[in-house]
Design an enzyme around this catalytic site. Structure first.
Site, PDB file in Angstrom:
ATOM      1  N   ASP A  75      -8.995  -1.906  -8.666  1.00 40.44           N
ATOM      2  CA  ASP A  75     -10.208  -1.177  -9.067  1.00 40.44           C
ATOM      3  C   ASP A  75     -10.334  -1.058 -10.583  1.00 40.44           C
ATOM      4  O   ASP A  75     -11.421  -1.167 -11.138  1.00 40.44           O
ATOM      5  CB  ASP A  75     -10.219   0.234  -8.460  1.00 40.44           C
ATOM      6  CG  ASP A  75     -10.507   0.222  -6.966  1.00 40.44           C
ATOM      7  OD1 ASP A  75     -10.584  -0.881  -6.386  1.00 40.44           O
ATOM      8  OD2 ASP A  75     -10.638   1.315  -6.370  1.00 40.44           O
ATOM      9  N   ARG A 100      -7.302 -19.988 -19.542  1.00 40.43           N
ATOM     10  CA  ARG A 100      -7.760 -20.209 -18.173  1.00 40.43           C
ATOM     11  C   ARG A 100      -7.990 -18.853 -17.520  1.00 40.43           C
ATOM     12  O   ARG A 100      -7.054 -18.062 -17.386  1.00 40.43           O
ATOM     13  CB  ARG A 100      -6.709 -21.009 -17.385  1.00 40.43           C
ATOM     14  CG  ARG A 100      -7.058 -21.149 -15.922  1.00 40.43           C
ATOM     15  CD  ARG A 100      -6.023 -21.938 -15.130  1.00 40.43           C
ATOM     16  NE  ARG A 100      -6.341 -21.861 -13.732  1.00 40.43           N
ATOM     17  CZ  ARG A 100      -5.497 -21.440 -12.773  1.00 40.43           C
ATOM     18  NH1 ARG A 100      -4.250 -21.114 -13.074  1.00 40.43           N
ATOM     19  NH2 ARG A 100      -5.885 -21.376 -11.520  1.00 40.43           N
ATOM     20  N   HIS A 145     -10.599 -17.858  -7.230  1.00 38.56           N
ATOM     21  CA  HIS A 145      -9.188 -17.452  -7.263  1.00 38.56           C
ATOM     22  C   HIS A 145      -9.004 -16.272  -6.297  1.00 38.56           C
ATOM     23  O   HIS A 145      -8.815 -15.119  -6.713  1.00 38.56           O
ATOM     24  CB  HIS A 145      -8.771 -17.082  -8.697  1.00 38.56           C
ATOM     25  CG  HIS A 145      -7.289 -17.071  -8.920  1.00 38.56           C
ATOM     26  ND1 HIS A 145      -6.672 -17.795  -9.915  1.00 38.56           N
ATOM     27  CD2 HIS A 145      -6.297 -16.429  -8.272  1.00 38.56           C
ATOM     28  CE1 HIS A 145      -5.361 -17.606  -9.873  1.00 38.56           C
ATOM     29  NE2 HIS A 145      -5.111 -16.762  -8.887  1.00 38.56           N
ATOM     30  N   GLU A 190      -5.004 -22.737  -5.520  1.00 33.78           N
ATOM     31  CA  GLU A 190      -3.975 -22.532  -4.495  1.00 33.78           C
ATOM     32  C   GLU A 190      -4.538 -22.325  -3.091  1.00 33.78           C
ATOM     33  O   GLU A 190      -4.299 -21.291  -2.459  1.00 33.78           O
ATOM     34  CB  GLU A 190      -3.073 -21.341  -4.862  1.00 33.78           C
ATOM     35  CG  GLU A 190      -2.279 -21.557  -6.128  1.00 33.78           C
ATOM     36  CD  GLU A 190      -1.184 -20.505  -6.352  1.00 33.78           C
ATOM     37  OE1 GLU A 190      -1.132 -19.524  -5.593  1.00 33.78           O
ATOM     38  OE2 GLU A 190      -0.389 -20.687  -7.280  1.00 33.78           O
ATOM     39  N   ASN A 329       0.429 -25.636 -10.072  1.00 33.10           N
ATOM     40  CA  ASN A 329       1.076 -24.341 -10.277  1.00 33.10           C
ATOM     41  C   ASN A 329       2.502 -24.449  -9.759  1.00 33.10           C
ATOM     42  O   ASN A 329       2.721 -24.681  -8.559  1.00 33.10           O
ATOM     43  CB  ASN A 329       0.357 -23.233  -9.493  1.00 33.10           C
ATOM     44  CG  ASN A 329      -1.066 -23.006  -9.974  1.00 33.10           C
ATOM     45  OD1 ASN A 329      -1.509 -23.607 -10.962  1.00 33.10           O
ATOM     46  ND2 ASN A 329      -1.783 -22.139  -9.286  1.00 33.10           N
ATOM     47  N   TYR A 331       6.407 -22.632  -9.684  1.00 31.66           N
ATOM     48  CA  TYR A 331       7.234 -21.454  -9.947  1.00 31.66           C
ATOM     49  C   TYR A 331       8.692 -21.644  -9.566  1.00 31.66           C
ATOM     50  O   TYR A 331       9.585 -21.206 -10.260  1.00 31.66           O
ATOM     51  CB  TYR A 331       6.680 -20.234  -9.191  1.00 31.66           C
ATOM     52  CG  TYR A 331       5.373 -19.735  -9.761  1.00 31.66           C
ATOM     53  CD1 TYR A 331       5.363 -18.770 -10.769  1.00 31.66           C
ATOM     54  CD2 TYR A 331       4.153 -20.234  -9.325  1.00 31.66           C
ATOM     55  CE1 TYR A 331       4.176 -18.316 -11.314  1.00 31.66           C
ATOM     56  CE2 TYR A 331       2.964 -19.791  -9.870  1.00 31.66           C
ATOM     57  CZ  TYR A 331       2.982 -18.826 -10.866  1.00 31.66           C
ATOM     58  OH  TYR A 331       1.798 -18.399 -11.413  1.00 31.66           O
ATOM     59  N   GLU A 398      -0.255 -23.287 -13.951  1.00 31.83           N
ATOM     60  CA  GLU A 398       0.515 -22.040 -13.919  1.00 31.83           C
ATOM     61  C   GLU A 398       2.007 -22.350 -13.903  1.00 31.83           C
ATOM     62  O   GLU A 398       2.452 -23.287 -13.231  1.00 31.83           O
ATOM     63  CB  GLU A 398       0.208 -21.214 -12.650  1.00 31.83           C
ATOM     64  CG  GLU A 398      -1.150 -20.571 -12.644  1.00 31.83           C
ATOM     65  CD  GLU A 398      -1.418 -19.762 -11.379  1.00 31.83           C
ATOM     66  OE1 GLU A 398      -0.457 -19.295 -10.724  1.00 31.83           O
ATOM     67  OE2 GLU A 398      -2.602 -19.610 -11.036  1.00 31.83           O
TER      68      GLU A 398
END
Ligand SMILES: *[C@@H]1O[C@H](CO)[C@@H](O)[C@H](O)[C@H]1NC(C)=O
Ligand SMILES: *[C@@H]1O[C@H](CO)[C@@H](O)[C@H](O)[C@H]1NC(C)=O
Ligand SMILES: *[C@@H]1O[C@H](CO)[C@@H](O)[C@H](O)[C@H]1NC(C)=O
Length: 491
Positions: A75, A100, A145, A190, A329, A331, A398
């Site tokens: 919020d 980005r 996204h 993604e 992306n 990780y 990413e």
């Protein structure tokens, strides 16, 4: 005097050796770009400001706070809706080539379709884009996204092929209003992640949990949506604006203790290949191993058709080749082995894959339970993409690391150091066509089901202050130095 001078020179010599060992004397190519990424729901706040409509993440967090570990939501968050200039200044302070960020669909189209266009929302993104351009920072815009308009979810969201038309109309509006200044577009971020967790599972919005069916329908329509947006740009906008349109895919690399290449290939095809094969492979369509296995499982379950939807020849051709770059992306990675027992829910993409995943005790773990640092996995993944898809231009959209709340984020510095070393290695020694690298993330943000308990930012955000001040962490200074030298500093 002479002796102390000699000792001084000797010390400098030793220091240089140590730095040379940790850092790198090799440089990133001249045209290589550095950037940093964020996404709308994770940082903007202003969830109902100035006519914004509700997204599935607004509804998910409001109706099901118990699904978020700290019962928080987006919020307010870092309140980039008010403090976007702080974000742009932060990007500028690091001398980044691009920023980005994603556009909140319902900030611009409150009901998701063209019933109403919210000019206040358009104005917000114009202000960000214009400031970036003024600072000579390239805007790279993600169109989707994770934050689907709630009104479109009522129609089934990405499980309904009607989404393709709505996505095209939304894309048309973005190209039309921002295309004169935005030259890098990413259609969908993604798809495997939000489809598996949101349609095949219940931990991401919209939380459908139609495992074994929902994730396949969702990816199917996401691929079609991406492709129509790509063709729209080429047809209507490219001649005038000369921009690039791509897609961002998430993947780990997978290893097998017994070097079982069949199992490794199956895991790669079921994760990255699921989305990449239809777009980037020379034959198009889903990977054969997915088509065969899911058809086989579906038949054994007594179904008349496969749970994996089929593309007509028209759609195969329409989707193939629709990306000007391969957005990646990355990780973490995993070891895998073929599972002797049925694995995952019945049915599910995990069961269809049929492999167990595990980690190695020597891998360093981040604050997220899924995140282990495996730098070599990035190098191996980039080499795999080169071999599998004919060396496409790759933008690493990413790469990032989570920790608890700290300004001295040494583990993040080490993570970037080690991963960028792999990027440099594949460019210089393997001829991989990697063009850009983007850090996830600019500021600490709302990390989906993990709320604000895991920090990914290079900038700390003072969440207890209404002003939400951004403070650079050690990793920000590391990236600033790296970009200035265009080589990897020692640590
Ligand atoms: C697997 O391959 C690696 C690298 O090629 C090699 O070092 C290792 O010994 C192999 N392991 C087995 C069990 O064959
Ligand atoms: C298909 O399923 C049958 C058993 O139902 C099995 O024997 C066969 O190996 C499976 N084929 C593939 C490609 O998975
Ligand atoms: C965060 O903001 C609060 C309230 O303005 C302030 O008291 C606190 O010192 C700030 N924390 C940091 C780490 O700057």
């Amino acid at each position: 005097m002479f002796l102390s001078r000699l000792i001084y020179i000797f010390t400098i010599f030793i220091v240089e050796i140590v730095v040379a060992k940790n850092g790198s004397s090799q440089h990133f190519p001249e045209n290589f770009l550095f950037g940093v990424s964020s996404s709308a729901y994770q940082i903007e706040g202003g969830w109902d400001s100035d006519g914004k409509g509700p997204s599935i993440w607004d509804e998910f967090t409001h109706l099901h706070p118990e699904k978020i570990v700290d019962r928080q939501n987006g919020d307010v968050g870092a309140n980039s809706y008010e403090y976007y200039l702080d974000d742009v200044e932060a990007v500028k302070s690091l001398n980044m080539n691009f920023y980005r960020f994603s556009i909140s669909w319902t900030r611009i189209l409150p009901t998701g379709d063209l019933t109403q266009v919210n000019e206040k929302g358009i104005e917000y993104y114009n202000k960000i884009i214009n400031k970036l351009i003024e600072y000579k920072i390239e805007p790279m815009v993600t169109m989707y996204h994770f934050d689907l308009p709630a009104h479109l979810q009522l129609l089934g969201g990405f499980a309904n092929s009607a989404i393709v038309q709505y996505f095209e109309e939304y894309a048309n509006l973005l190209f039309n209003r921002f295309g004169d200044r935005v030259k890098y577009w990413i259609t969908i971020n993604e798809a495997a992640e939000f489809c598996v967790k949101g349609y095949g599972g219940k931990i991401h919005a919209p939380g459908i949990n139609a495992h074994g069916k929902g994730e396949y329908l969702c990816v199917h329509n996401a691929l079609k949506s991406h492709a129509v947006a790509y063709h729209l740009y080429k047809r209507e906008y490219y001649n005038q604006y000369k921009g690039q349109v791509g897609i961002a895919l998430d993947s780990s690399f997978f290893y097998s203790d017994s070097n079982d290449t069949v199992v490794v290939n199956r895991e790669m095809q079921f994760t990255l290949g699921w989305i990449a094969h239809p777009i980037f492979s020379s034959d198009g369509d889903y990977p054969a191993v997915m088509i065969d296995r899911i058809a086989n499982h579906s038949k054994a379950e007594g179904r008349l058709v496969s749970r994996l939807p089929t593309f007509s020849n028209h759609w195969k051709r329409t989707i193939q080749g629709t990306s000007d770059f391969f957005g990646l992306n990355y990780y973490t990675s995993r070891y895998i082995r073929e599972s002797l027992e049925p694995i995952g829910e019945n049915p599910s993409v995990a069961r269809d894959r049929g492999n167990e995943r595990f980690t190695k005790p020597e891998w360093i773990k981040g604050a997220s339970d899924w995140l282990y640092s495996v730098p070599k996995g990035l190098g191996d993944l980039l080499r795999w993409i080169k071999a599998e898809y004919n060396n496409p231009e790759v933008i690493i959209t990413e790469n990032g690391w989570s920790d608890d709340d700290r300004l001295e984020d040494d583990s993040r510095v080490t993570y970037f150091h080690d991963h960028l070393e792999q990027v440099l290695d594949v460019i210089l020694n393997n001829g991989c066509n990697v063009k850009a690298f983007s850090v996830w993330s600019l500021v600490d943000n709302f990390e989906w089901s993990q709320g604000y308990t895991e920090k990914f930012g290079m900038f700390f955000v003072n969440m207890s202050s209404p002003r939400k001040e951004r403070i650079p962490k050690k990793s920000a200074y590391f990236m600033e130095e790296l970009i200035k030298k265009r080589s990897i500093p020692g640590i």
